[in-house]
Design a protein around this motif. Sequence first.
Motif, PDB file in Angstrom:
ATOM      1  N   TYR A 118      38.363 -28.777 141.057  1.00  0.00           N
ATOM      2  CA  TYR A 118      39.062 -27.674 140.660  1.00  0.00           C
ATOM      3  C   TYR A 118      39.145 -27.509 139.207  1.00  0.00           C
ATOM      4  O   TYR A 118      39.605 -26.544 138.824  1.00  0.00           O
TER       5      TYR A 118
ATOM      6  N   LYS B  90      37.320 -24.679 137.966  1.00  0.00           N
ATOM      7  CA  LYS B  90      37.606 -23.370 138.353  1.00  0.00           C
ATOM      8  C   LYS B  90      39.189 -23.285 138.063  1.00  0.00           C
ATOM      9  O   LYS B  90      40.067 -22.665 138.839  1.00  0.00           O
ATOM     10  N   THR B  91      39.632 -23.501 136.705  1.00  0.00           N
ATOM     11  CA  THR B  91      41.102 -23.407 136.323  1.00  0.00           C
ATOM     12  C   THR B  91      41.578 -22.096 136.233  1.00  0.00           C
ATOM     13  O   THR B  91      42.880 -21.863 136.774  1.00  0.00           O
ATOM     14  N   LYS B  92      40.845 -20.962 135.995  1.00  0.00           N
ATOM     15  CA  LYS B  92      41.473 -19.612 136.007  1.00  0.00           C
ATOM     16  C   LYS B  92      41.738 -19.267 137.733  1.00  0.00           C
ATOM     17  O   LYS B  92      42.726 -18.722 137.810  1.00  0.00           O
ATOM     18  N   THR B  93      41.006 -19.739 138.476  1.00  0.00           N
ATOM     19  CA  THR B  93      41.096 -19.512 139.909  1.00  0.00           C
ATOM     20  C   THR B  93      42.466 -20.187 140.444  1.00  0.00           C
ATOM     21  O   THR B  93      43.146 -19.644 141.038  1.00  0.00           O
ATOM     22  N   TYR B  94      42.369 -21.424 140.140  1.00  0.00           N
ATOM     23  CA  TYR B  94      43.290 -22.410 140.772  1.00  0.00           C
ATOM     24  C   TYR B  94      44.862 -22.281 139.902  1.00  0.00           C
ATOM     25  O   TYR B  94      45.901 -22.452 140.398  1.00  0.00           O
ATOM     26  N   TYR B  95      44.688 -22.212 138.615  1.00  0.00           N
ATOM     27  CA  TYR B  95      46.101 -22.107 137.958  1.00  0.00           C
ATOM     28  C   TYR B  95      46.470 -20.517 137.634  1.00  0.00           C
ATOM     29  O   TYR B  95      47.702 -20.623 137.370  1.00  0.00           O
ATOM     30  N   SER B  96      45.888 -19.722 138.239  1.00  0.00           N
ATOM     31  CA  SER B  96      46.390 -18.197 138.111  1.00  0.00           C
ATOM     32  C   SER B  96      46.671 -18.046 136.449  1.00  0.00           C
ATOM     33  O   SER B  96      45.743 -18.519 135.699  1.00  0.00           O
ATOM     34  N   LYS B  97      47.345 -16.997 136.028  1.00  0.00           N
ATOM     35  CA  LYS B  97      47.455 -16.615 134.801  1.00  0.00           C
ATOM     36  C   LYS B  97      48.516 -17.611 134.221  1.00  0.00           C
ATOM     37  O   LYS B  97      49.708 -17.845 134.434  1.00  0.00           O
TER      38      LYS B  97
ATOM     39  N   ASP C  79      36.865 -19.834 134.462  1.00  0.00           N
ATOM     40  CA  ASP C  79      36.156 -20.577 135.347  1.00  0.00           C
ATOM     41  C   ASP C  79      34.852 -21.122 134.811  1.00  0.00           C
ATOM     42  O   ASP C  79      34.100 -20.048 133.916  1.00  0.00           O
TER      43      ASP C  79
ATOM     44  N   SER D   6      51.516 -28.496 140.145  1.00  0.00           N
ATOM     45  CA  SER D   6      51.972 -27.870 139.317  1.00  0.00           C
ATOM     46  C   SER D   6      53.641 -28.003 139.385  1.00  0.00           C
ATOM     47  O   SER D   6      54.449 -27.562 138.867  1.00  0.00           O
TER      48      SER D   6
END
Length: 522
Positions: A106, A109-116, A124, A336
């Motif tokens: 993960y 792919k932080t943009k994918t997993y953390y959202s905004k 990512d 989170s």
Amino acid sequence: MAHLDLNDDSAVVIVGSGAGGGTLANSLCQHGLKVVLLEAGQRQSPATFHNDEWRAFNQLAWLDKRTTSGSWRVARDFPNLPAWTCKTVGGTTVHWAGASLRFADYEFKTKTYYSKISGANLLDWPLALKELEPYYSKAENRMGVTRTNDIAGLPGNNNFKVMYYGATRAGYKTVHTGRMAINPQPRDGRGGCMQLGFCFQGCKSGAKWSTLYTEIPRAEATGRLDLRTGAMALQVVHDRQGRASAVLYADAAGRHHLQKARIVCLAGNSIETPRLLLNSASSMFRHGLANSSGQVGRNYMRHTTGSVYAIFKKPVHMYRGTVMAGIILDEARLDSGRGFVGGFEMETISLGLPFMASFLNPGAWGRDYTRRLEQYPNMAGMWIVGEDMPQESNRVTLNTGVKDQFGLPVPNVHCDDHPNDVAMRNYAYKRGAAVYKAAGAVETIEVPPYPSTHNLGTCRMSEKPGDGVCNKWGQSHDIKNLFISDGSQFTTSGGENPTLTIVALALRQGDYIASQCAQRNL
């Protein structure tokens, strides 16, 4: 060792000899390519290392002028020392503690997993864990990482025993002496750990992996490596077509030399690499090389760090044995619900008394401060290392008002903590204190971050050229034969110590460059 002519334009020129540059140099030499390796510092060895903190610091550290700005505490405490890196053959692999951890899936792919995340410039990575796994395995084997390849874990010292006792009582499950690139027994031509307690001063036995006495000597043995010490890179030069064609550098006497190149690879760390690109601006590249996106120097990351020390009724002698002798991994997870995104580790650390006096609470004095120092034999300590958020405003720029010994603008490092970083650090402080209280501590101390040892970002990977500086091979989007070969290429920081990932990326990049040369694409 080879001696290549300055006009030999078939050479690959690499700037920096640390985890990225030293590893890449060996990889390319083994592939049959000629390499000029430029290192600003001098060559040391286990025989010349000093088991003396301040003497070793002055021997190995990068002490050239730098400036700082921003609200991070380092700018107040150490305005001319934003980072604790090395200026010597082997770079910061001489100074590092040896912790060698893989990124989780993960974390690519932080943009994918953390959202905004407001204020965070998340993106990512253009590669996934699956693509890097074979190179992680190769890196672990050549570095001799414990708990991989049937290599036993290091023994636990007193500092670890205190951590383990408190951590298990506090409910943590994954606590051990870590994955360390330190030989518990002699292996691969390197000695076994002697538990001297001076990992940051250069390993006297060679048990700790460093490009100084592994990758670089093996590259020299091929007869294809020309290592030049005291060689400070000043500018990357390009031809009329915009291809990197040479590197201008100053030798130890200040004389300038122009080394022609087939390919240029920058591995000077996340401060010097963007500085070199910015200082290489020309009429064709007015904002610096490889900077059409405007991202060179931006997204500087240093990991969310801090330390927790504890005082006990009886002596611990935490300084005896390996500096990073243990780790708690339970908090390195995607969760989170703790009030922040990203994960962190708690790793044992010990500073000698001379360093402790400088870093325990910079600027402090008085009876309470000296009382704590007097309790040094009874202390145990841990270091917090976790993912920090990339921010475009956290960046390395040129300070045109301050010049270095070569007349060039020095790098200014600007950094502000993201709210996510602050939340993680505060949570980690509490968890660290809980571990030590469970072990019977009579007092715990929250220690602010030291000058940064994990310097990342500033020339990040991206799938789209407008989002970053290089592609998934570290190859500049703008200049085909210019590569980023150090931690500068990290898209995000992950929560793990970065050296293993830097080495894995360098091995992968070496294979790519060699294949592209064989196909005459470079």
